[in-house]
Enzyme design. Structure first.
Site, PDB file in Angstrom:
ATOM      1  N   HIS A  40     -20.618  -5.762  10.387  1.00  0.00           N
ATOM      2  CA  HIS A  40     -19.680  -6.509   9.640  1.00  0.00           C
ATOM      3  C   HIS A  40     -19.201  -7.695  10.490  1.00  0.00           C
ATOM      4  O   HIS A  40     -18.246  -7.751  11.031  1.00  0.00           O
ATOM      5  CB  HIS A  40     -18.381  -5.450   9.331  1.00  0.00           C
ATOM      6  CG  HIS A  40     -17.259  -6.397   8.380  1.00  0.00           C
ATOM      7  ND1 HIS A  40     -17.924  -7.018   7.207  1.00  0.00           N
ATOM      8  CD2 HIS A  40     -16.167  -6.534   8.505  1.00  0.00           C
ATOM      9  CE1 HIS A  40     -16.834  -7.352   6.384  1.00  0.00           C
ATOM     10  NE2 HIS A  40     -15.678  -7.225   7.377  1.00  0.00           N
TER      11      HIS A  40
ATOM     12  N   ILE B  73      -3.274  -4.744   2.950  1.00  0.00           N
ATOM     13  CA  ILE B  73      -4.428  -3.835   2.277  1.00  0.00           C
ATOM     14  C   ILE B  73      -3.903  -2.650   2.113  1.00  0.00           C
ATOM     15  O   ILE B  73      -4.229  -2.240   0.943  1.00  0.00           O
ATOM     16  CB  ILE B  73      -5.445  -3.934   3.306  1.00  0.00           C
ATOM     17  CG1 ILE B  73      -6.276  -5.217   3.975  1.00  0.00           C
ATOM     18  CG2 ILE B  73      -6.594  -2.743   2.840  1.00  0.00           C
ATOM     19  CD1 ILE B  73      -7.657  -5.132   4.741  1.00  0.00           C
TER      20      ILE B  73
END
EC number: 1.1.1.37
Length: 321
Positions: A176, A14
């Protein structure tokens, strides 16, 4: 006029993708930080060498010292251990909590005025812990989850209806995790509610329910396919959208993990809700009306987050203060 400075904490999949996107968009000069010597330097050099081809002028630097993030305008945190097959986001809690403590200390010392976006899982608990360890004002630190989960939801809906993703509006509430709340009621295609599309025969409620479930399991689906890591393209794109909203004072309405102080009946927890992001960070929390079913699902999601936060306090009692 001085360029903005973007610090990326963690030079993994990422982190590298974030650096590439930030450079392509010329959002500012970029520092890629990692504790692994050579990794951020190598990725920064590789990306810098793509500049003449891609046509960007951003400065890229790899670093192993938190001193190099000094004065950053935006910090995006991806440091920590990613999920592997069979792991839940929650399994990562103990390992990544220690990472957040170290990262928070670095931010507190060198970049206390930055706008911070946390991506590390389990997201809602990690951004809560990072706010505690960094001492940043809650409006200046958010978690990236809702933009990603909503993007997955929008993609699945666009595939179902065979329409452009640009015309699909959808958002996801809550933590999440597997208890997130993809909202069918607030989702539309070119302004047409999904309930109307069911009546028009475009889809069925059963198919929409399956899409909701696939959205909840979206991260795990990719983990199981990759086998050696987790998603990185869409998470990076989502965080960059948030950073751009802050740097350019766009005042975008984006679903993010933000600290609630009474909204939705929740206090002192980071939970995914729609917020306005502008030059001051989280400028407003948008409190939408939930029906009874949505309230029940949201409450379940909040309790999951609360459980993780309580576990953090047990692991590190200093966070309980």
């Amino acid at each position: 006029m001085a360029r903005s400075k973007i610090a990326l904490i963690g030079a993994g999949q990422i982190g590298g993708t974030l650096a590439h996107l930030a450079a392509l968009k010329e959002l500012g000069d970029i520092v890629l930080f990692d504790i692994a010597e050579g990794t951020p330097q190598g990725k920064a050099l590789d990306l810098a060498e793509s500049g003449p081809v891609e046509g960007f002028n951003a400065s890229l630097k790899g670093a192993n010292s938190y001193a190099d993030i000094a004065g950053a305008d935006v910090i995006i945190v991806t440091a920590g251990v990613p999920r592997k097959p069979g792991m839940s986001r929650d399994d990562l809690l103990g390992i990544n909590l220690k990472v957040m403590d170290a990262v928070g200390g670095g931010i507190k010392q060198y970049a206390p005025d930055a706008f911070v976006i946390c991506i590390t899982n389990p997201l809602d608990a990690m951004v809560w812990a990072l706010q505690k360890s960094s001492g940043l004002a809650p409006a200046k630190i958010v978690g990236m989850a809702g933009v990603l989960d909503s993007a997955r939801f929008r993609y699945f809906l666009s595939e179902e209806f065979k329409v452009s993703v640009e015309d699909v509006t959808a958002f996801v509430l809550g933590g999440h995790g597997d208890d997130m709340v993809p909202s069918l009621r607030y989702s539309t295609v070119a302004g047409i509610p999904l309930t109307d599309l069911v009546k028009l025969g475009w889809t069925t409620q059963e198919r929409l329910d399956a899409i909701v479930e696939r959205t909840r399991k979206g991260g795990g689906e990719i983990v199981n396919l990759l086998k050696t890591g987790s998603a990185f393209y869409a998470p990076a794109a989502s965080a960059i959208a948030m950073a751009e909203a802050y740097l350019k004072d766009k005042r975008r309405v984006l679903p993010c993990a933000a600290q609630l102080s009474g909204q939705y009946g929740v206090d002192n927890l980071y939970v995914g809700v729609p917020v306005v992001i502008g030059a001051n960070g989280v400028e407003k929390i948008v409190e939408v009306t939930l029906d009874e079913s949505e309230k029940a699902m949201f409450a379940k999601s909040v309790e999951s987050v609360r459980g993780l936060v309580e576990a953090c306090k047990v692991i590190n009692p200093a966070l309980a203060g």
